[in-house]
Scaffold this motif. Structure first.
Motif, short mmCIF file in Angstrom:
data_model
loop_
_atom_site.label_atom_id
_atom_site.label_comp_id
_atom_site.label_asym_id
_atom_site.label_seq_id
_atom_site.Cartn_x
_atom_site.Cartn_y
_atom_site.Cartn_z
N MET A 153 -8.09 -9.61 -3.17
CA MET A 153 -7.82 -8.27 -4.03
C MET A 153 -6.40 -8.61 -4.75
O MET A 153 -5.29 -7.88 -4.21
CB MET A 153 -7.77 -7.13 -3.33
CG MET A 153 -7.84 -5.73 -4.13
SD MET A 153 -7.97 -4.20 -3.36
CE MET A 153 -9.71 -4.22 -2.93
N HIS A 175 -7.18 -7.41 2.68
CA HIS A 175 -7.61 -7.40 1.36
C HIS A 175 -7.14 -7.99 0.40
O HIS A 175 -7.79 -8.81 -0.48
CB HIS A 175 -7.64 -5.88 0.90
CG HIS A 175 -8.07 -4.52 1.63
ND1 HIS A 175 -8.07 -3.32 1.38
CD2 HIS A 175 -8.96 -4.77 2.70
CE1 HIS A 175 -8.72 -2.56 2.41
NE2 HIS A 175 -9.28 -3.47 2.96
N ASP A 185 -8.75 3.86 0.87
CA ASP A 185 -7.61 3.70 0.05
C ASP A 185 -7.28 2.35 -0.03
O ASP A 185 -7.57 1.65 0.83
CB ASP A 185 -6.30 4.75 0.75
CG ASP A 185 -6.63 6.16 0.52
OD1 ASP A 185 -7.80 6.67 0.15
OD2 ASP A 185 -5.69 6.85 0.94
N HIS A 186 -6.39 2.21 -1.11
CA HIS A 186 -5.44 0.78 -1.16
C HIS A 186 -4.20 1.00 -1.71
O HIS A 186 -4.23 1.70 -2.82
CB HIS A 186 -6.25 -0.22 -2.30
CG HIS A 186 -7.72 -0.38 -1.80
ND1 HIS A 186 -8.04 -1.36 -0.85
CD2 HIS A 186 -9.05 0.39 -2.34
CE1 HIS A 186 -9.27 -1.51 -1.00
NE2 HIS A 186 -9.79 -0.43 -1.67
N PRO A 187 -3.12 0.52 -1.14
CA PRO A 187 -1.66 0.67 -1.64
C PRO A 187 -1.67 -0.71 -2.62
O PRO A 187 -1.45 -1.72 -2.08
CB PRO A 187 -0.95 0.36 -0.42
CG PRO A 187 -1.91 -0.41 0.74
CD PRO A 187 -3.27 -0.18 0.49
N ILE A 211 -2.80 -3.71 1.45
CA ILE A 211 -3.60 -3.99 2.82
C ILE A 211 -3.89 -5.76 2.90
O ILE A 211 -4.72 -6.08 2.10
CB ILE A 211 -4.84 -3.15 2.96
CG1 ILE A 211 -4.26 -1.94 3.30
CG2 ILE A 211 -5.63 -3.62 4.17
CD1 ILE A 211 -5.49 -0.78 3.35
CU LIG Z 1 -7.04 -2.60 -0.29
#
Ligand SMILES: [Cu+2]
Length: 476
Positions: free
Chosen positions: A468, A463, A404-406, A460
């Protein structure tokens, strides 16, 4: 004093009896003396007495702090502690922060969720220059929305925030219903500290650490390990929570209890929702009501429960007690009924979107350091997206990972869209949203008149630092 006289003894007695009666009546519905002292945040000192202005000094510096009992850890702090001081303002106030950088590295402060001008947003190279060691910068902005916000660096973020740099900014709205509950501001975080007190290496685990997102091994509530709140059973509490961890998702449970979530990132929701587990991705906030119940003297543990955010993230991971509520040795109090909590939130119309923004969260194959990106481009090679003040857009953020990514957008609130393409109910204003494994997050956003360069990124922070991140260039 002319005309004044001591009241006769009889009147004095009556007043005294009345005062005792009031004290008894209020103790029926009051928390034990010093009930929240274990989690109290240091308040920032307001240098400007005039109403409508909150003016504070804030210094980032390395300070030795006790995290693991009996050891000292040289953490990175705002004003000497973890978390930084609590800034409190009322909606519409002007907030002035005289920031000084006494760290051994350049930094900035990002005011997460605050709809301020781009020049005050703390995004280095785009909205302001980095503040060098020994340098200073004055942040000066208005807080137009009520809610819980927070501040943290936007330079080498995973390391700086992970080393301890974060704090809360609470913006009160005097028009909110009174008596929602006895309020606690809870800054949840984690930090990597070895047994001897040494700070963990922010690059630990190499590329795998980056991919997983480095979680600290000590879970902190307002900088403390497993603090104890002394509460009166039956009395409603209002928890204003922010997840300030750099990678860790917080899923909270209190056995036998339910949470009533009344708000999130951008203040109150349209209407409350009941939930047994409370999930906050890094960067997210929650505003919840909870009424601890149990036998007098009982201890209720609030636990971190592993949240499945993808490959291996729950494997052999035990639950962790993050704080405790110890009930007073008194019968349960009868609380006032919950006041109605409702907010009229105008739905943004996705059909009014002038543009669709399609983003994929991606990773590059290759040698050397792991590189992540958005649409296959790391932020250092990215061209900004262009938009115009007043535009409405629909963003689709697609996840190509096993994790997952917030996803966080600076400067603007959005409304998450449901399966039917309409804003999900109950509506709320968000600035951070989870993008699940194999799925996507879709939201509608409308840009108000604050042109400039705005960042968006995975929260995150390993990331984000790996690439990102991207930019939105908003023009008039
Ligand atoms: Cu992420």
């Amino acid at each position: 004093m002319p005309g004044s006289s001591r009241p006769p003894l009889f009147t004095s007695l009556l007043l005294a009896i009345a005062a005792i009666g009031c004290a008894e009546a209020s103790s029926e519905r009051s928390q034990p003396e010093g009930w929240d002292s274990a989690v109290q945040l240091r308040p920032a000192r307001d240098l400007d007495a005039s109403p409508g202005v909150v003016e504070v000094d804030l210094t980032a510096r390395v300070e030795e702090v006790e995290i693991v009992p009996g050891t000292r850890t040289p953490v990175w702090t705002y004003d000497g502690g973890i978390p930084g001081p609590l800034l409190k303002a009322r909606v519409g106030d002007r907030v002035i922060v005289h920031f000084r950088n006494d760290l051994p590295a350049p930094t900035t402060i990002h005011w997460h969720g605050v709809r301020l001008l781009a020049e005050m947003d703390g995004a280095p190279g785009h909205s302001q220059a980095e503040t060098p060691p020994g340098g200073s910068f004055t942040y000066d902005f208005v807080v137009p929305d009520a809610g819980l916000f927070w501040y943290h660096p936007h330079v080498d973020s995973a390391a700086q925030q992970g080393n301890g740099l974060y704090g809360a900014l609470l913006v009160d709205d005097p028009d909110e219903p009174a008596e929602l509950g006895d309020e606690l501001v809870l800054v949840l975080s984690d930090i990597m500290v070895h047994e001897d007190g040494a700070l963990g290496d922010p690059r630990a685990g190499g590329n795998f650490g980056t991919l997983f997102g480095r979680e600290g091994d000590q879970l902190l509530v307002n900088g403390r390990l497993n603090p104890v709140i002394e509460a009166r059973g039956g009395l409603r509490q209002r928890w204003r929570i922010v997840n300030a961890a750099k990678s860790r998702y917080y899923q909270l449970a209190l056995a036998g209890h339910r949470f009533t979530r009344i708000g999130g990132d951008g203040g109150l929701m349209e209407r409350p929702v009941e939930t047994e587990m409370l999930v906050l991705t890094p960067g997210e906030r929650a505003d919840v009501l909870v009424t601890p119940r149990g036998a007098p003297g009982a201890t209720l543990p609030v636990r971190w429960v592993p949240y499945d955010r993808g490959y291996g993230t729950t494997f052999q991971r035990p639950e962790v007690e993050v704080f405790r509520i110890r009930l007073a040795d008194a019968p349960e109090a009868e609380d006032a009924p919950v006041p109605a909590v409702a907010r009229a939130i105008p739905a943004l119309d996705p059909a009014a979107a002038v543009r669709r923004v399609d983003l994929k969260l991606t990773m590059e194959e290759g040698e050397g350091d792991l590189v992540m990106g958005i649409n296959d481009v790391p932020f250092w090679e990215a061209e900004p997206l262009m938009a115009t003040v007043g535009d409405t857009e629909v963003w689709t953020v697609e996840n190509t990972f096993d994790f997952d990514h917030p996803f966080h957008l600076h400067g603007f609130f959005f409304q998450v869209l449901g399966e039917d393409g309409r804003p999900a109910r109950p509506m709320e204003w968000k600035d951070t949203v989870n993008v699940p494994v194999g799925g996507a997050a879709r939201f509608v956003v409308r840009y108000d008149n604050r042109p400039g360069m705005w960042m968006f990124h995975c929260h995150i922070l390993d990331h984000a630092d790996a690439g990102m991140m991207g930019m939105l260039h908003l023009v008039r």
